[in-house]
Design a protein around this motif. Structure first.
Motif, mmCIF file in Angstrom:
data_model
loop_
_atom_site.group_PDB
_atom_site.id
_atom_site.type_symbol
_atom_site.label_atom_id
_atom_site.label_comp_id
_atom_site.label_asym_id
_atom_site.label_seq_id
_atom_site.Cartn_x
_atom_site.Cartn_y
_atom_site.Cartn_z
ATOM 1 N N MET A 98 0.845 -1.214 0.000
ATOM 2 C CA MET A 98 0.000 0.000 0.000
ATOM 3 C C MET A 98 0.871 1.251 0.000
ATOM 4 N N LEU A 99 1.848 1.258 0.929
ATOM 5 C CA LEU A 99 2.811 2.370 0.956
ATOM 6 C C LEU A 99 4.202 1.817 0.703
ATOM 7 N N LYS A 100 4.933 2.508 -0.144
ATOM 8 C CA LYS A 100 6.278 2.045 -0.442
ATOM 9 C C LYS A 100 7.224 3.235 -0.491
ATOM 10 N N LEU A 101 8.234 3.207 0.380
ATOM 11 C CA LEU A 101 9.283 4.220 0.316
ATOM 12 C C LEU A 101 10.555 3.521 -0.132
ATOM 13 N N GLU A 102 11.196 4.068 -1.169
ATOM 14 C CA GLU A 102 12.405 3.439 -1.687
ATOM 15 C C GLU A 102 13.567 4.419 -1.633
ATOM 16 N N HIS A 103 14.550 4.083 -0.834
ATOM 17 C CA HIS A 103 15.799 4.859 -0.747
ATOM 18 C C HIS A 103 15.538 6.360 -0.597
ATOM 19 N N VAL A 104 14.684 6.698 0.325
ATOM 20 C CA VAL A 104 14.313 8.101 0.497
ATOM 21 C C VAL A 104 15.357 8.844 1.327
ATOM 22 N N VAL A 105 15.764 10.003 0.827
ATOM 23 C CA VAL A 105 16.731 10.842 1.525
ATOM 24 C C VAL A 105 16.128 12.220 1.719
ATOM 25 N N LYS A 106 16.252 12.755 2.937
ATOM 26 C CA LYS A 106 15.865 14.142 3.171
ATOM 27 C C LYS A 106 16.903 14.794 4.072
ATOM 28 N N VAL A 107 17.471 15.888 3.589
ATOM 29 C CA VAL A 107 18.468 16.613 4.368
ATOM 30 C C VAL A 107 17.939 18.012 4.626
ATOM 31 N N PHE A 108 17.946 18.420 5.886
ATOM 32 C CA PHE A 108 17.539 19.785 6.216
ATOM 33 C C PHE A 108 18.777 20.663 6.350
ATOM 34 N N ASN A 109 18.646 21.920 5.968
ATOM 35 C CA ASN A 109 19.726 22.913 6.069
ATOM 36 C C ASN A 109 21.022 22.406 5.432
ATOM 37 N N ALA A 110 20.901 21.804 4.255
ATOM 38 C CA ALA A 110 22.082 21.251 3.591
ATOM 39 C C ALA A 110 23.142 22.322 3.389
ATOM 40 N N GLY A 111 24.387 21.961 3.640
ATOM 41 C CA GLY A 111 25.503 22.875 3.386
ATOM 42 C C GLY A 111 25.740 23.885 4.489
ATOM 43 N N THR A 112 25.001 23.792 5.594
ATOM 44 C CA THR A 112 25.233 24.703 6.705
ATOM 45 C C THR A 112 25.700 23.906 7.923
ATOM 46 N N VAL A 113 26.074 24.622 8.981
ATOM 47 C CA VAL A 113 26.510 23.921 10.187
ATOM 48 C C VAL A 113 25.364 23.156 10.828
ATOM 49 N N ASN A 114 24.127 23.572 10.491
ATOM 50 C CA ASN A 114 22.962 22.896 11.060
ATOM 51 C C ASN A 114 22.479 21.741 10.202
ATOM 52 N N GLU A 115 23.295 21.318 9.268
ATOM 53 C CA GLU A 115 22.867 20.246 8.371
ATOM 54 C C GLU A 115 22.407 19.033 9.163
ATOM 55 N N LYS A 116 21.268 18.491 8.733
ATOM 56 C CA LYS A 116 20.702 17.355 9.467
ATOM 57 C C LYS A 116 20.139 16.370 8.458
ATOM 58 N N VAL A 117 20.699 15.184 8.443
ATOM 59 C CA VAL A 117 20.167 14.137 7.567
ATOM 60 C C VAL A 117 18.995 13.504 8.300
ATOM 61 N N LEU A 145 10.917 1.422 3.148
ATOM 62 C CA LEU A 145 9.878 0.854 4.020
ATOM 63 C C LEU A 145 8.682 0.486 3.153
ATOM 64 N N GLU A 146 8.109 -0.662 3.449
ATOM 65 C CA GLU A 146 6.920 -1.042 2.692
ATOM 66 C C GLU A 146 5.827 -1.499 3.635
ATOM 67 N N LEU A 147 4.641 -0.906 3.488
ATOM 68 C CA LEU A 147 3.500 -1.340 4.304
ATOM 69 C C LEU A 147 2.546 -2.127 3.432
ATOM 70 N N LYS A 148 2.094 -3.267 3.941
ATOM 71 C CA LYS A 148 1.118 -4.051 3.184
ATOM 72 C C LYS A 148 -0.280 -3.516 3.458
ATOM 73 N N ASP A 149 -1.188 -3.842 2.566
ATOM 74 C CA ASP A 149 -2.585 -3.437 2.724
ATOM 75 C C ASP A 149 -3.105 -3.926 4.073
ATOM 76 N N GLY A 150 -3.623 -3.001 4.881
ATOM 77 C CA GLY A 150 -4.177 -3.391 6.167
ATOM 78 C C GLY A 150 -3.186 -3.402 7.311
ATOM 79 N N ASP A 151 -1.936 -3.107 7.043
ATOM 80 C CA ASP A 151 -0.941 -3.026 8.112
ATOM 81 C C ASP A 151 -1.262 -1.872 9.059
ATOM 82 N N PHE A 152 -1.128 -2.121 10.344
ATOM 83 C CA PHE A 152 -1.223 -1.053 11.343
ATOM 84 C C PHE A 152 0.146 -1.030 12.002
ATOM 85 N N CYS A 153 0.964 -0.080 11.566
ATOM 86 C CA CYS A 153 2.364 -0.071 11.967
ATOM 87 C C CYS A 153 2.643 1.078 12.931
ATOM 88 N N THR A 154 3.214 0.747 14.091
ATOM 89 C CA THR A 154 3.584 1.800 15.027
ATOM 90 C C THR A 154 5.060 2.140 14.841
#
Lengths: 308, 264
Positions: free
Chosen positions: B1-20, B27-36
């Motif tokens: 149902m949900l599929k995330l593939e090799h997702v990257v998000k970097v905040f404040n890239a290139g600054t001292v506050n850079e945060k990956v 991550l993959e969720l199957k139909d009907g999964d209740f994932c905490t």
């Protein structure tokens, strides 16, 4: 003539002016209160509306066409500010100022010079201050009041539709709106268009009423609009809850503003100072909610609150 | 149902506050999964939800919901597929609008909004019935402004709004964290009931390890933008809080989970 006689004498004119500015103030209400955006385009778009209407009438066309053109011109002004704000990411206040400045040039180009008059004897206009004390159907107080009623009815209907509700939600909570699938950027643009359309329409009526359009007729318009919104809210806010009544309270606020203004003029107050006084009154009223939240303390019973 | 593939998000890239915030996460969720989802502060829990919801676009990777690639889709368009409840009770509802108006807004999620009525009489009746089920007395206050409601009432309402039109995926972002324990439990029970009744695929972030174990059929633990522990089915049912703490310390290199996680 006694002071009060001359004041009473000037009242119909003040009411007519207040009604015309009330339409403009409803436009300000839409951006300032409904959309939660401070839009300074209005100082320019009211003149754009006036200039457009006067030029269309001077070209020999019908006054209704003139009003329609003014409305369209206003919608366009709002569109520009809206795109500057949403598409180009410029803060709303700055976007409005940029549009307002460019409208100065555009208004000059529309009129060809800094003012254009339209003679009530030569041209077919809808309202004129000359008829303000007449007991007839062309009395501007009556005509503009009819406009106001129709506009309030239309706005009341529109903001009850799916689209209108989504615009209200956008102003109230953009985060939630997007989560509910609402295109908030588009709605902000729509709201700004609607607002400036009303402002331009008011400018079109104003220029006919006073018999001319002038490059400076919109200077400080936003302050008058805000004053009307604030006065209306202060006086009628507690009893008028319904959206249509709130719009009405804005119009009443504008009328009260012009009555007070007329009163000040009769008191022989230096007219040069009136704009400053308007600004000061608006500043104080805008500060009141801030002061209230900052300095008022919640009353707590002796020994602590009821609930921990 | 949900599929995330090799997702990257970097905040404040290139600054001292850079945060990956998300580091090559899949991550993959199957139909009907209740994932905490659990994890320490800054582990990337909320970032996953925001990436899926489209609050901003991810730097790299692919996100698919129900077979539809939504990676470049703006937030308001993804909303058609999603139901969301936020941590702050103020976020999920329009405070100056009436309860029924809020519900009507939610009922039109994913639809074109035209000049038809913002809310119809028939809808009002439907909403009244739905609110009755919440058992918070809201059915008698349908025209009250939402701003007058308590935090718990607002979260319950937001939950109803999120699931009014059955979403492909329900995102719950620590939606009981701002509530008192009693109300939190009530809202959580309600969430679980709705998820079960409508068979919703759900991603629920929580800081409470007990809740994370108790609810759902799958649990993932995050650390530094990656999934470091993924357990489901029978294995998840047998989990205990000490197990989770041990696991957390093992993979995060002895770093203790924050107080909030331990104490609750």
């Amino acid at each position: 003539m006694s002071f009060f006689q001359s004041f009473l004498n000037a009242m119909p004119g003040a009411v007519a002016q207040g009604l015309i500015w009330g339409i403009m103030a409803m436009g300000v209400y839409l951006t300032y209160k409904v959309l939660d955006v401070a839009d300074l385009t209005v100082d320019g778009s009211i003149c754009t509306g006036g200039a457009t209407a006067v030029m269309v009438v001077l070209a020999g066309h019908s006054v209704w066409l003139a009003l329609l053109c003014a409305l369209l011109a206003g919608l366009l002004c709002g569109l520009i500010t809206g795109l500057l704000h949403t598409f180009m990411g410029i803060p709303a206040i700055l976007a409005g100022i940029l549009t307002q400045l460019s409208l100065y040039s555009i208004n000059l180009k529309i009129m060809g010079k800094s003012n254009q008059s339209v003679n009530v004897d030569q041209f077919d206009v809808l309202i004129s201050l000359r008829w303000v004390k007449e007991l007839s159907v062309r009395n501007p107080v009556l005509v503009v009041a009819l406009f106001t009623v129709v506009i309030i009815a239309l706005l009341y209907w529109f903001f009850g539709t799916e689209l209108g509700c989504s615009i209200r939600a956008t102003g109230c909570n953009p985060h939630m709106s997007r989560a509910q699938g609402i295109n908030t950027n588009r709605n902000v643009v729509l709201g700004l268009m609607l607002s400036n359309g009303l402002v331009a329409l008011s400018g079109a009526l104003l220029s006919q009423y006073q018999g001319f359009a002038d490059l400076n007729m919109g200077r400080g318009a936003i302050v008058i609009g805000l004053a009307a919104v604030i006065i209306g809210d202060a006086i009628f806010g507690r009893i008028f809850r319904n959206f249509a009544l709130r719009l009405l309270s804005v119009c009443l606020g504008a009328i009260i503003y012009y009555l007070v203004y007329q009163f000040a003029v009769q008191l022989k107050l230096d007219p040069d100072l009136l704009k400053m006084l308007s600004a000061m009154v608006v500043a104080v009223f805008l500060a009141i909610p801030y002061w209230k939240s900052k300095y008022s303390r919640i009353k707590v019973k002796e020994g602590g609150a009821d609930r921990a | 149902m949900l599929k995330l593939e090799h997702v990257v998000k970097v905040f404040n890239a290139g600054t001292v506050n850079e945060k990956v915030a998300l580091n090559d996460l899949s991550l993959e969720l199957k139909d009907g999964d209740f994932c905490t989802v659990i994890g320490g502060n800054g582990a990337g829990k909320s970032t996953i939800l925001n990436a899926v919801a489209g609050t901003w676009l991810v730097d790299r990777g692919r996100i698919t919901i129900d077979g539809k690639d939504v990676t470049r889709l703006p937030e308001h368009k993804r909303a058609a597929l999603l139901g969301r409840v936020f941590q702050d009770p103020m976020t999920g509802t329009a405070a100056d609008m009436e309860i029924e108006e809020n519900l009507a807004l939610a009922a039109r999620r994913g639809q074109k909004r035209g000049l038809g009525a913002g809310i119809t009489r028939k809808e009002r009746e439907e909403y009244r019935e739905m609110l009755k089920i919440l058992d918070l007395g809201l059915e008698d206050r349908m025209t009250a402004k939402v701003g007058l409601l308590s935090g718990g009432q607002r979260q319950a309402l937001t939950l109803l709004m999120a699931t009014l039109k059955k979403p492909k995926l329900l995102l719950l972002d620590e939606h009981t964290a701002a509530l008192d324990p009693k109300t939190a439990k009530k809202v959580l029970e309600l969430s679980a009931r709705i998820v079960e009744e409508s068979r919703l695929t759900t991603l629920m972030i929580t800081h409470n390890m007990k809740d994370a174990i108790h609810y759902g059929n799958r649990l993932i633990m995050m650390h530094e933008g990656q999934v470091i522990f993924d357990v489901s089915g029978e294995e998840k049912k047998k989990l205990t809080v000490p197990d989770l703490l041990a696991k957390f310390e093992e993979v995060s290199g002895g770093e203790i989970a924050n107080d909030r996680m331990v104490l609750s």
